[in-house]
Design an enzyme around this catalytic site. Sequence first.
Site: not given
Length: 412
Positions: A13, A92, A121, A170
């Site tokens: 990504d 985060r 996120d 993932s």
Amino acid sequence: MTRVALAFSGGLDTTVCVPLLEEEYGYDDVIGVTVDVGQPAEEFDEAEETAEALGLEHYVVDAREEFAQLCLESVRANATYQGYPLGTALARPVIAEAILEVAEEQDCDALAHGCTGKGNDQLRFEAVWRDTDLDVYAPVRELGLTREWEQEYAAEKDLPVEGGSGGDWSIDTNIWSRSIEGDDLEDPSYVPPTDIYEWTDEPTGETEEIEIAFENGYPVAVDGEKMDPVSLVEHLNEVAGAHGVGRTDTMEDRMLGLKVRENYEHPAATTLLNAHEALEGLVLTQEERQFKIQIDNQWSQKAYEGLIDAPLVDALEGFIDETQKRVTGTVTIRFEGGQARPVARDSEYAAYSAAHASFDTETVGKIKQEDATGVAKYHGFQRRLANKAIEKIDGDETVELATDGGNDADEE
Ligand code: ARG
């Protein structure tokens, strides 16, 4: 010259985001920022190698101490969301802040992340970034990219991405938890193979006991050895992980409303949360414990949302600080069968009197057994009267229903 700071991991990504920010968003310059919250060394190698191959100006920021401190704050709030100790969620805001700092130092006018439009996120990053004057971009979401498209694009552009990761999960790792999702795991009826776990072994028949010391609700030492937050968490991940402690397989309700299947492992978090709660059980009063559940739930919810800097959280922490003044002492945890079970607790601030509670003592101070007789007479007094009233109504209803039923049938 325009310059954008990208949250960069070196995965597919964020790798495709680099050329896209130039081509599609017209940026002259992209810088990549990787924030260390305790990912394994391979992830930094991957990020660095990929950055180099892309010719990307790359910064690595060490935020482990700050993050570990936040994890310990979460222990004081007994923080979990649907059984998950919030590792990704807590990390985060720390990551977003660290990237923002680099962006400001490097005179960037924008920030970007590689999150999709489906997860939590994106919301957590942007909650921090949209407080600033910098522009915020989410190429994967804004351009509607799929993994397949990204793979083709990467091949076309000869981008340095590892091929054939099709069957892979993932993964998101930091010192507080390791999350595994995607692929076959998306099917809730699919039993995860044991090789999804890296921190936790299959529980053995063996047991082990450790003693954790707390000061004002913060864990500070294991088996008498003082440790800084990062070392303490890393140490417990090792010890508890070897006993298979801290696996969660759950259906998680994400902020957007989607339900997803998530697997986590978090040996240190489970151990510390269990120990902390056991110590609170000894020192807090019943009404404090009961009320604190609500405080803890609200704290956890804001942490899940990535809004740990909301005024509500400060207010909740006022209550937490007040209660944690007495959460000082030790807890013995036994690792057994994949569990981290508190088996002993000790504190000089215990709201407990063995003499009063014991079956062996008749009178302590001015309190005698027979003093409870009066209480026993009144206990449940209102419900005694209320139940009589209900009996009366029920009695009448039975009669009425029978009569009505008869009448209706006659009229028709
Ligand atoms: N669903 C979790 C959360 O929102 C964590 C997701 C982690 N991501 C991953 N790629 N495994 O906190």
